[in-house]
Design a protein around this motif. Structure first.
Motif, PDB file in Angstrom:
ATOM      1  N   SER A 120     -13.790 -25.910 -11.156  1.00  0.00           N
ATOM      2  CA  SER A 120     -13.755 -25.025 -12.315  1.00  0.00           C
ATOM      3  C   SER A 120     -13.869 -25.839 -13.593  1.00  0.00           C
ATOM      4  N   VAL A 121     -14.482 -25.222 -14.576  1.00  0.00           N
ATOM      5  CA  VAL A 121     -14.565 -25.812 -15.910  1.00  0.00           C
ATOM      6  C   VAL A 121     -14.076 -24.739 -16.862  1.00  0.00           C
ATOM      7  N   PHE A 122     -13.137 -25.088 -17.719  1.00  0.00           N
ATOM      8  CA  PHE A 122     -12.580 -24.063 -18.605  1.00  0.00           C
ATOM      9  C   PHE A 122     -12.065 -24.659 -19.909  1.00  0.00           C
ATOM     10  N   VAL A 123     -11.959 -23.780 -20.909  1.00  0.00           N
ATOM     11  CA  VAL A 123     -11.322 -24.154 -22.169  1.00  0.00           C
ATOM     12  C   VAL A 123      -9.847 -23.777 -22.049  1.00  0.00           C
ATOM     13  N   GLU A 124      -8.977 -24.721 -22.405  1.00  0.00           N
ATOM     14  CA  GLU A 124      -7.534 -24.445 -22.372  1.00  0.00           C
ATOM     15  C   GLU A 124      -7.179 -23.264 -23.261  1.00  0.00           C
ATOM     16  N   GLY A 125      -6.024 -22.669 -22.982  1.00  0.00           N
ATOM     17  CA  GLY A 125      -5.515 -21.597 -23.834  1.00  0.00           C
ATOM     18  C   GLY A 125      -5.088 -22.143 -25.186  1.00  0.00           C
ATOM     19  N   ASN A 126      -4.733 -21.219 -26.068  1.00  0.00           N
ATOM     20  CA  ASN A 126      -4.369 -21.596 -27.429  1.00  0.00           C
ATOM     21  C   ASN A 126      -2.954 -22.168 -27.477  1.00  0.00           C
ATOM     22  N   LYS A 127      -2.846 -23.462 -27.797  1.00  0.00           N
ATOM     23  CA  LYS A 127      -1.538 -24.112 -27.769  1.00  0.00           C
ATOM     24  C   LYS A 127      -0.599 -23.611 -28.855  1.00  0.00           C
ATOM     25  N   LEU A 128      -1.183 -23.297 -30.041  1.00  0.00           N
ATOM     26  CA  LEU A 128      -0.316 -22.888 -31.145  1.00  0.00           C
ATOM     27  C   LEU A 128       0.419 -21.593 -30.841  1.00  0.00           C
ATOM     28  N   HIS A 129      -0.291 -20.685 -30.180  1.00  0.00           N
ATOM     29  CA  HIS A 129       0.320 -19.378 -29.944  1.00  0.00           C
ATOM     30  C   HIS A 129       1.083 -19.297 -28.633  1.00  0.00           C
ATOM     31  N   ASN A 130       0.977 -20.330 -27.854  1.00  0.00           N
ATOM     32  CA  ASN A 130       1.615 -20.235 -26.546  1.00  0.00           C
ATOM     33  C   ASN A 130       2.094 -21.623 -26.149  1.00  0.00           C
ATOM     34  N   GLU A 131       3.242 -21.970 -26.703  1.00  0.00           N
ATOM     35  CA  GLU A 131       3.734 -23.333 -26.509  1.00  0.00           C
ATOM     36  C   GLU A 131       3.961 -23.633 -25.033  1.00  0.00           C
ATOM     37  N   GLU A 132       4.214 -22.589 -24.276  1.00  0.00           N
ATOM     38  CA  GLU A 132       4.511 -22.781 -22.855  1.00  0.00           C
ATOM     39  C   GLU A 132       3.247 -23.041 -22.027  1.00  0.00           C
ATOM     40  N   MET A 133       2.076 -22.821 -22.643  1.00  0.00           N
ATOM     41  CA  MET A 133       0.832 -23.064 -21.911  1.00  0.00           C
ATOM     42  C   MET A 133       0.810 -24.524 -21.495  1.00  0.00           C
TER      43      MET A 133
ATOM     44  N   SER B 101      -0.605 -28.044 -19.870  1.00  0.00           N
ATOM     45  CA  SER B 101      -1.818 -28.808 -19.659  1.00  0.00           C
ATOM     46  C   SER B 101      -2.223 -28.673 -18.204  1.00  0.00           C
ATOM     47  N   GLY B 102      -3.515 -28.656 -17.978  1.00  0.00           N
ATOM     48  CA  GLY B 102      -3.980 -28.601 -16.600  1.00  0.00           C
ATOM     49  C   GLY B 102      -4.240 -27.191 -16.119  1.00  0.00           C
ATOM     50  N   GLY B 103      -3.743 -26.199 -16.810  1.00  0.00           N
ATOM     51  CA  GLY B 103      -4.002 -24.821 -16.403  1.00  0.00           C
ATOM     52  C   GLY B 103      -4.801 -24.117 -17.480  1.00  0.00           C
ATOM     53  N   LYS B 104      -5.485 -23.051 -17.087  1.00  0.00           N
ATOM     54  CA  LYS B 104      -6.284 -22.326 -18.065  1.00  0.00           C
ATOM     55  C   LYS B 104      -5.371 -21.701 -19.114  1.00  0.00           C
ATOM     56  N   GLY B 105      -4.298 -21.075 -18.642  1.00  0.00           N
ATOM     57  CA  GLY B 105      -3.327 -20.513 -19.572  1.00  0.00           C
ATOM     58  C   GLY B 105      -3.849 -19.289 -20.299  1.00  0.00           C
ATOM     59  N   ASP B 106      -2.948 -18.652 -21.060  1.00  0.00           N
ATOM     60  CA  ASP B 106      -3.338 -17.462 -21.818  1.00  0.00           C
ATOM     61  C   ASP B 106      -4.330 -17.836 -22.910  1.00  0.00           C
ATOM     62  N   GLY B 107      -5.339 -17.031 -23.048  1.00  0.00           N
ATOM     63  CA  GLY B 107      -6.314 -17.306 -24.095  1.00  0.00           C
ATOM     64  C   GLY B 107      -7.332 -18.352 -23.684  1.00  0.00           C
ATOM     65  N   GLY B 108      -7.175 -18.900 -22.506  1.00  0.00           N
ATOM     66  CA  GLY B 108      -8.168 -19.862 -22.014  1.00  0.00           C
ATOM     67  C   GLY B 108      -9.438 -19.116 -21.618  1.00  0.00           C
ATOM     68  N   LYS B 109     -10.475 -19.883 -21.330  1.00  0.00           N
ATOM     69  CA  LYS B 109     -11.776 -19.238 -21.083  1.00  0.00           C
ATOM     70  C   LYS B 109     -12.486 -19.971 -19.954  1.00  0.00           C
ATOM     71  N   TRP B 110     -12.804 -19.259 -18.899  1.00  0.00           N
ATOM     72  CA  TRP B 110     -13.584 -19.862 -17.829  1.00  0.00           C
ATOM     73  C   TRP B 110     -14.995 -20.138 -18.308  1.00  0.00           C
ATOM     74  N   LEU B 111     -15.485 -21.331 -18.045  1.00  0.00           N
ATOM     75  CA  LEU B 111     -16.897 -21.614 -18.312  1.00  0.00           C
ATOM     76  C   LEU B 111     -17.679 -21.603 -17.002  1.00  0.00           C
ATOM     77  N   PHE B 112     -16.999 -21.915 -15.912  1.00  0.00           N
ATOM     78  CA  PHE B 112     -17.673 -22.026 -14.616  1.00  0.00           C
ATOM     79  C   PHE B 112     -16.629 -22.098 -13.505  1.00  0.00           C
ATOM     80  N   VAL B 113     -16.855 -21.384 -12.432  1.00  0.00           N
ATOM     81  CA  VAL B 113     -16.023 -21.508 -11.238  1.00  0.00           C
ATOM     82  C   VAL B 113     -16.906 -21.351 -10.013  1.00  0.00           C
ATOM     83  N   THR B 114     -16.754 -22.255  -9.048  1.00  0.00           N
ATOM     84  CA  THR B 114     -17.453 -22.045  -7.787  1.00  0.00           C
ATOM     85  C   THR B 114     -16.653 -22.585  -6.605  1.00  0.00           C
ATOM     86  N   HIS B 115     -16.809 -21.930  -5.472  1.00  0.00           N
ATOM     87  CA  HIS B 115     -16.256 -22.439  -4.211  1.00  0.00           C
ATOM     88  C   HIS B 115     -17.330 -23.123  -3.371  1.00  0.00           C
TER      89      HIS B 115
END
Lengths: 275, 275
Positions: free
Chosen positions: A58-71, A73-87
């Motif tokens: 998977s390739v993704f943009v991380e979620g927004n750190k400012l609005h979600n301190e609990e997001m 590292s390493g996970g997509k998190g809230d507000g993150g965006k998938w760029l690509f996923v394949t099995h």
């Protein structure tokens, strides 16, 4: 949990799996590379798979750190965006071309430092994972030790006799960040580097497939076939077998600890081997 | 395992830990960042830590793939070579300078492809991990659920009531390869990129420390203090408490599964929540 409750749940889950396998839409279905091992596991009266992933890039943009301190590292998190996923390994090559209009390459980072709020683009390979609910702890222990014996060393038993079968074949690579103003994807690695890690991902897909086959064979020979040979007569205590199982698991744990020592993690003592 | 055997083993391990803490040589000792949580866990009569790592950055050359097919990606493996290991965030900056004489930077990879036998240089952040042997399954379950509640979502119970407390805060980045003929370290990422991932490693060290503190507090409030308040009278069955614990774990598992679904891993059913 009574035998009856387990059987009811198993029936319910099997019906869901059946529907799911018939549903060929790309999202929400069980990826088909998991089907053989799922069917094998579910052929045993005392086990039922509850979740699975055959391994994926998977390739993704991380979620927004400012609005979600609990997001984290390493996970997509809230507000993150998938760029690509394949099995599928055949989808790995040239994935980045599909994004080419949004991407700007830069390797000139020496003089730049990103803001703390930067949203990184992560490139991630995650291996096969399987969760199996077992009728009882004895079955869970058997599956756990079988998985450990195949090198699925991050496996563990959770609550309700659910076994997580996990292996450590990973890539977790920051490749760029999202530019807030232009909304462009800024890659701070080169095209050549992307090709390198795509190649490594292909190796990991192969290694992962090999591990899945090993696990399939071991589950079949160690758990499924023995259960078919002996007619299912549930003895309330199987002390001898449990003892053998425990001894075997102790050996595995010792192996695991030796391996951890090799990897430089300090092991205080091989507590598991001295009962 | 009888209470007596556990107590004997605990005494034995505590003596080893004590010796180890006095031994200040850099290799082979328990890293001191683990001491507080180890001491806390070991203050409970029914738990003893058996291995630990507070989290670390490592850079290494993979082992030789041709001679050791079983050497797995992501691990140092046989014949691999440590270039750098630290448990301390203050050692992260400028680590690459220590290696500068052996390193050649190249970003010109577009036209090159590495041989299959290439030994990559990997840059890896691994988080805190702790193994705890518990006197009984009930204690192991309590520790497991406490760890899960703090987000240590890759935790699990193994054989002999040993709980592995694991979290997924990782980096796993190929940064170059070993040139066989010159024995130089060829970095196929830029200096700027190394600075970027060093910065991310520092964030991960912080996040990891925060998680360790959370875990410390939760173990103290959920397991250690309640045990001190109630005089230790071992009831053979604590059905009510066990039931509460199970219900709590079911909730955790549901959370975990929801989180996995968000991450795009297909969950067949939330089997754990419908007992």
């Amino acid at each position: 949990m009574s035998q009856n409750a387990f059987d009811q749940k198993k029936e319910h889950i099997l019906a869901e799996i059946h529907n799911n396998m018939q549903d060929l839409s790309p999202k929400g279905t069980i990826d088909e590379l998991c089907w053989p091992i799922m069917n094998l596991v579910n052929s045993h009266p005392d086990m039922i798979t509850t979740s699975s992933c055959s391994g994926r890039l998977s390739v993704f943009v991380e979620g927004n750190k400012l609005h979600n301190e609990e997001m984290k590292s390493g996970g997509k998190g809230d507000g993150g965006k998938w760029l690509f996923v394949t099995h599928k390994h055949e989808d790995v090559a040239n994935w980045s071309q599909n994004l080419s209009e949004q991407v700007v390459y830069t390797t000139d980072l020496q003089e730049r430092s990103l803001e703390a709020s930067a949203r990184y683009i992560l490139y991630k390979y995650e291996p096969f994972i399987l969760h199996v609910k077992c009728r009882d702890f004895s079955t869970a222990s058997k599956l756990f030790s079988t998985a450990m014996a195949c090198g699925f060393r991050e496996s563990g038993i959770g609550s309700n006799n659910i076994v997580a079968v996990r292996v450590n074949i990973k890539l977790d690579v920051p490749i760029g960040y999202l530019d807030h103003s232009s909304q462009k994807l800024i890659f701070f690695v080169s095209k050549g580097y992307i090709e390198q890690i795509d190649g490594m991902t292909l190796s990991k897909f192969s290694e992962n497939t090999k591990k899945m086959h090993e696990l399939y064979d071991k589950i079949e020979s160690q758990i499924i076939k023995p259960a078919q040979e002996v007619p299912v007569t549930k003895a309330p205590q199987e002390t001898k077998e449990e003892r053998r199982e425990r001894k075997r698991m102790e050996g595995l744990l010792r192996q695991q600890q030796i391996s951890r020592e090799k990897d430089g993690i300090v092991v205080q003592t091989d507590a598991a081997t001295q009962d």
